[in-house]
Scaffold this motif. Structure first.
Motif, PDB file in Angstrom:
ATOM      1  N   GLU A 105     -12.671 -44.563   0.365  1.00  0.00           N
ATOM      2  CA  GLU A 105     -12.518 -43.642   1.495  1.00  0.00           C
ATOM      3  C   GLU A 105     -13.900 -43.134   1.925  1.00  0.00           C
ATOM      4  OE1 GLU A 105     -11.492 -41.882   4.561  1.00  0.00           O
ATOM      5  OE2 GLU A 105      -9.870 -42.872   3.463  1.00  0.00           O
ATOM      6  N   THR A 106     -14.162 -43.201   3.209  1.00  0.00           N
ATOM      7  CA  THR A 106     -15.472 -42.797   3.714  1.00  0.00           C
ATOM      8  C   THR A 106     -15.473 -41.385   4.304  1.00  0.00           C
ATOM      9  OG1 THR A 106     -14.987 -43.850   5.841  1.00  0.00           O
ATOM     10  CG2 THR A 106     -16.172 -45.164   4.186  1.00  0.00           C
ATOM     11  N   ARG A 107     -14.311 -40.834   4.554  1.00  0.00           N
ATOM     12  CA  ARG A 107     -14.245 -39.479   5.101  1.00  0.00           C
ATOM     13  C   ARG A 107     -14.372 -38.457   3.976  1.00  0.00           C
ATOM     14  NH1 ARG A 107      -8.995 -40.296   8.915  1.00  0.00           N
ATOM     15  NH2 ARG A 107      -9.695 -42.204   9.886  1.00  0.00           N
TER      16      ARG A 107
ATOM     17  N   VAL B 204      -0.870 -35.468  12.343  1.00  0.00           N
ATOM     18  CA  VAL B 204      -1.452 -34.307  13.003  1.00  0.00           C
ATOM     19  C   VAL B 204      -2.935 -34.149  12.692  1.00  0.00           C
ATOM     20  CG1 VAL B 204      -1.331 -31.782  13.208  1.00  0.00           C
ATOM     21  CG2 VAL B 204       0.781 -33.129  13.075  1.00  0.00           C
ATOM     22  N   TYR B 205      -3.304 -34.342  11.432  1.00  0.00           N
ATOM     23  CA  TYR B 205      -4.684 -34.059  11.029  1.00  0.00           C
ATOM     24  C   TYR B 205      -5.539 -35.308  10.813  1.00  0.00           C
ATOM     25  CZ  TYR B 205      -2.656 -29.482  10.375  1.00  0.00           C
ATOM     26  OH  TYR B 205      -2.017 -28.296  10.580  1.00  0.00           O
ATOM     27  N   GLY B 206      -4.929 -36.473  10.858  1.00  0.00           N
ATOM     28  CA  GLY B 206      -5.690 -37.706  10.710  1.00  0.00           C
ATOM     29  C   GLY B 206      -6.198 -37.972   9.307  1.00  0.00           C
ATOM     30  N   VAL B 207      -5.598 -37.328   8.325  1.00  0.00           N
ATOM     31  CA  VAL B 207      -6.009 -37.521   6.936  1.00  0.00           C
ATOM     32  C   VAL B 207      -5.369 -38.799   6.406  1.00  0.00           C
ATOM     33  CG1 VAL B 207      -5.863 -36.557   4.595  1.00  0.00           C
ATOM     34  CG2 VAL B 207      -6.265 -35.045   6.548  1.00  0.00           C
ATOM     35  N   ARG B 208      -6.183 -39.621   5.791  1.00  0.00           N
ATOM     36  CA  ARG B 208      -5.632 -40.835   5.168  1.00  0.00           C
ATOM     37  C   ARG B 208      -4.968 -40.445   3.863  1.00  0.00           C
ATOM     38  NH1 ARG B 208      -8.362 -46.324   5.253  1.00  0.00           N
ATOM     39  NH2 ARG B 208      -7.649 -45.952   3.181  1.00  0.00           N
ATOM     40  N   VAL B 209      -3.786 -41.019   3.608  1.00  0.00           N
ATOM     41  CA  VAL B 209      -2.987 -40.654   2.441  1.00  0.00           C
ATOM     42  C   VAL B 209      -2.648 -41.900   1.635  1.00  0.00           C
ATOM     43  CG1 VAL B 209      -0.836 -39.597   1.648  1.00  0.00           C
ATOM     44  CG2 VAL B 209      -1.972 -38.692   3.683  1.00  0.00           C
TER      45      VAL B 209
END
Length: 130
Positions: A95-97, A8-13
């Motif tokens: 992680e670049t975000r 849903v949020y596009g967060v890498r986990v």
């Protein structure tokens, strides 16, 4: 919950359990140390070349249960936990975000120094099973 963050949020986990599967897989960093501690009987194929060897979790479980000395679970934890931490730190560092998440069931049990954990904030989430 982590799947919702991804989808849903596009967060890498970073998923610690998935990291363990990679570490036990072919070419995984845990294969050699686990074999050194518990023998080739924990491998999916005991005849496999070292670079093709992978840990069979069921065989490892049986080996852990059959040991009567040297606290086998502690031996395994000393092998696996630092490797999972190394994997998590590399994930966070690369992680670049501005936001990423780590799914670490044993975060507090395995963290030796909170300032070097790679974690800025801790959010505890519980979810109902569906």
């Amino acid at each position: 919950c982590t799947e919702t963050l991804r989808r849903v949020y596009g967060v890498r986990v970073h998923d610690a359990d998935a990291a363990v599967h990679r570490l036990y897989g072919k070419g995984g960093k845990a294969v050699g140390p686990v074999v050194a501690a518990f023998g080739r009987g924990v491998l999916a194929d005991e005849e496999a070349r070292d670079d093709e060897a992978e840990v069979d979790r069921k065989k490892l479980s049986a080996a852990l249960r059959s040991r009567t000395s040297a606290k086998p679970f502690e031996v395994l934890e000393k092998i696996v936990h630092p490797l999972v931490t190394e994997d998590r730190l590399a994930f966070v560092r690369n992680e670049t975000r501005w936001l990423c998440a780590v799914d670490v069931p044993l975060l507090f049990e395995t963290m030796t120094d909170p300032s070097s954990s790679g974690v800025d904030k801790v959010l505890v989430v519980t979810c109902r099973s569906t």
